[in-house]
Write an enzyme that holds these catalytic residues in place. Sequence first.
Site, short mmCIF file in Angstrom:
data_model
loop_
_atom_site.label_atom_id
_atom_site.label_comp_id
_atom_site.label_asym_id
_atom_site.label_seq_id
_atom_site.Cartn_x
_atom_site.Cartn_y
_atom_site.Cartn_z
N CYS A 80 35.90 35.93 35.89
CA CYS A 80 37.13 36.38 36.50
C CYS A 80 38.08 36.53 35.17
O CYS A 80 38.27 35.45 34.43
CB CYS A 80 37.66 35.42 37.33
N CYS A 205 44.13 41.96 38.64
CA CYS A 205 42.55 41.75 38.43
C CYS A 205 42.31 41.96 36.93
O CYS A 205 42.42 43.11 36.47
CB CYS A 205 41.89 42.46 39.33
#
Length: 266
Positions: A80, A205
């Site tokens: 991530c 994101c």
Amino acid sequence: MITFEPMKIEFDKYHGAGNDFILLDNRSNAYSNLTTRQLHHLCDRYFGIGADGVIRIDSHDQLDFEMVYFNSDGNLSSFCGNGGRCVVAFARRLGIIGSQTQFLAFDGLHAAQEINPGEIRIGMQAVCDLQSSKEFVLMDTGSPHYIQKVENCDLVDVKKEGSALRYSEPYAPDGINVNFVQKVSQNRFKIRTYERGVEDETLACGTGAVAAALAMYFTGETDQYSIEMEALGGLLNVEFKPKDKGFSDIYLQGSASHVYSGIIEL
């Protein structure tokens, strides 16, 4: 009658451009045995703390630390980008690192540095394998991403369209993250992302922003090597160098903000 002592968890809450995370200092292995159900509960926005994911800082023999990331569904996940920037800010707050660091994540070694207080720049893995068609581009930037250019991001039903693509047969069984990208200028694009594991749109994101920036260059939408990605939660900057049929020297930069610290009982 059997009684159980509640487990107390000390945590910090961070967000990177609105992409929010629960950070746990696990160097003493205090939280190594948290179950999928418990991790999911922590991320619940009504009954828990609320977050897009949980990140543990684990000890590492040779590097500064290891990042272990769980999606909000409680399952161990791939890398991530915004979480990586937040965990660096957390490690800095804990005094584990100085302004620069090297740490291990799901997809390998990452180097990062604090550019300014609350602003983190992180190195990403090189991208060599891209697939494209007239409708979309596919690539893995630490997590797999589907990138589709649209005329107006605001008109996209991200949850409906993203969910349909995420669960579609070509990407089963693991699924894929889905990004909708709108061109604003040669060096600026809007982006909205549906994240697997969260199973909803997130405010930003990091790996998706990187994938979208590379896709826009790859498809000729821009000739710039430094691109601003405008997510719902804020701006992210992506820099890269084209290399052969892929990209190297990829960096993701943006805010990594401490929200609050607390203790929760499970």
